[in-house]
Design a protein around this motif. Structure first.
Motif: not given
Length: 316
Positions: A159, A209, A294, A299
């Motif tokens: 992320v 993400a 994710p 999410v």
């Protein structure tokens, strides 16, 4: 399916930066977000309890999105120092971005009639000059420009996090104040460069993400606010360069919400992959547990947390 490596590296400006190890399946990334607190001594007591509760859950880090004092409280080093002491005492890293009450609104009479840029310089020294205050070195934060130590990005568990200095009160947009406007333009340029570098790194690492953290509510429903034009342009660039889920985290207007305020190019429909979390704020002392997976649907998951009234909560 090609198996994912347990560890990834990404080249930026000729340097190889090692990202965090990916979590095992079923282990979402968890952190805690709070902001617009404390605005009074009573709220400071409750905030200390709240952050202790959050830290006891062992999140990856705690995020404070700014406004560490009330707008009508005098802008003093003593107030900032008290919050810095609170951050320093936490057993988990802290990610902090300044709010308008800490600096840009300090020119107001109720706040002491102080010079905003001088207050910002003091705040930067206090919060970012001493690594022990936020103790977030282990997170691998990347700070592209030393003059803007509050601007940073990191990749954690696939992320990408981007921490960007955008504040309330129309982002300190002040065209009639030469010094203030020059500072606004410099900060705007720094924010754009930050996002460009972070996005490049994220693309190279194959992040799944993106989380963007800033203080201001950019008023997506009010496109005429000049101070937020650059932020909205930056977000459009992000969405053009990344097609995965995006979470925007901010404070400023003290209204807890988890929604989809960003509209498509036609301005008719929300973009489903973009969500916004606004943390609660004074007079409500509360924060938000955030989980990111994710591989899951959804999410992003959130749950509010309030300070316990039970003094023995640590023993439970």
């Amino acid at each position: 399916m090609i198996p994912l490596p347990r560890q990834l590296s990404v080249a930026v400006c000729g340097l190889v930066l090692l990202t965090a190890t990916l979590p095992a399946a079923g282990e979402p990334l968890r952190f805690f977000a709070v902001g617009d607190l404390p605005y009074s001594d009573g709220e400071a007591v409750l905030l200390e309890r709240l952050l202790a509760q959050a830290a006891a859950e062992e999140p990856a880090f705690i995020v404070h999105v700014g406004d560490i004092k009330g707008g009508s409280q005098p802008c003093t080093d003593a107030r900032n120092r008290a919050v810095a002491k609170l951050f320093r005492a936490l057993p988990v890293p802290v990610i902090y971005t300044p709010g308008d009450n800490e600096w840009t609104d300090c020119h107001r009479g109720r706040a002491g009639g102080r010079d905003p840029l001088a207050r910002l310089a003091s705040l930067r020294r206090m919060m970012f000059g001493d690594p022990a205050v936020l103790h977030n070195a282990a997170l691998g934060l990347r700070v592209p420009q030393p003059d803007f130590p509050e601007n940073a990005w990191l990749i954690r568990d696939h992320v990408l996090f981007v921490v960007m200095h955008v504040v309330g009160s129309n982002n300190a947009w002040s065209p009639r104040d030469p010094a203030g406007h020059a500072a606004f333009k410099a900060r705007t340029d720094a924010n754009r460069a930050l996002l460009e570098q972070a996005l490049e790194a994220g693309q190279g690492a194959g992040v799944r993400a993106v989380v963007v953290i800033f203080h201001a509510n950019p008023l997506f429903e009010q496109p005429g606010k000049r101070g937020f034009v650059a932020l909205k342009q930056n977000l459009r660039r992000l969405l053009a360069g990344f097609d995965g889920p995006v979470l925007l985290i901010h404070g400023d207007t003290h209204s807890y919400r988890f929604d989809r305020p960003v509209l498509d190019a036609a301005g008719s429909s929300p973009i489903g992959r973009v969500q916004r979390l606004e943390v609660p704020g004074s007079p409500l002392v509360a924060g938000v547990r955030v989980s990111i997976d994710p591989h899951a649907d959804p999410v992003f998951s959130v749950r509010t947390l309030y300070p316990s009234a039970d003094e023995d909560w640590l023993g439970r």
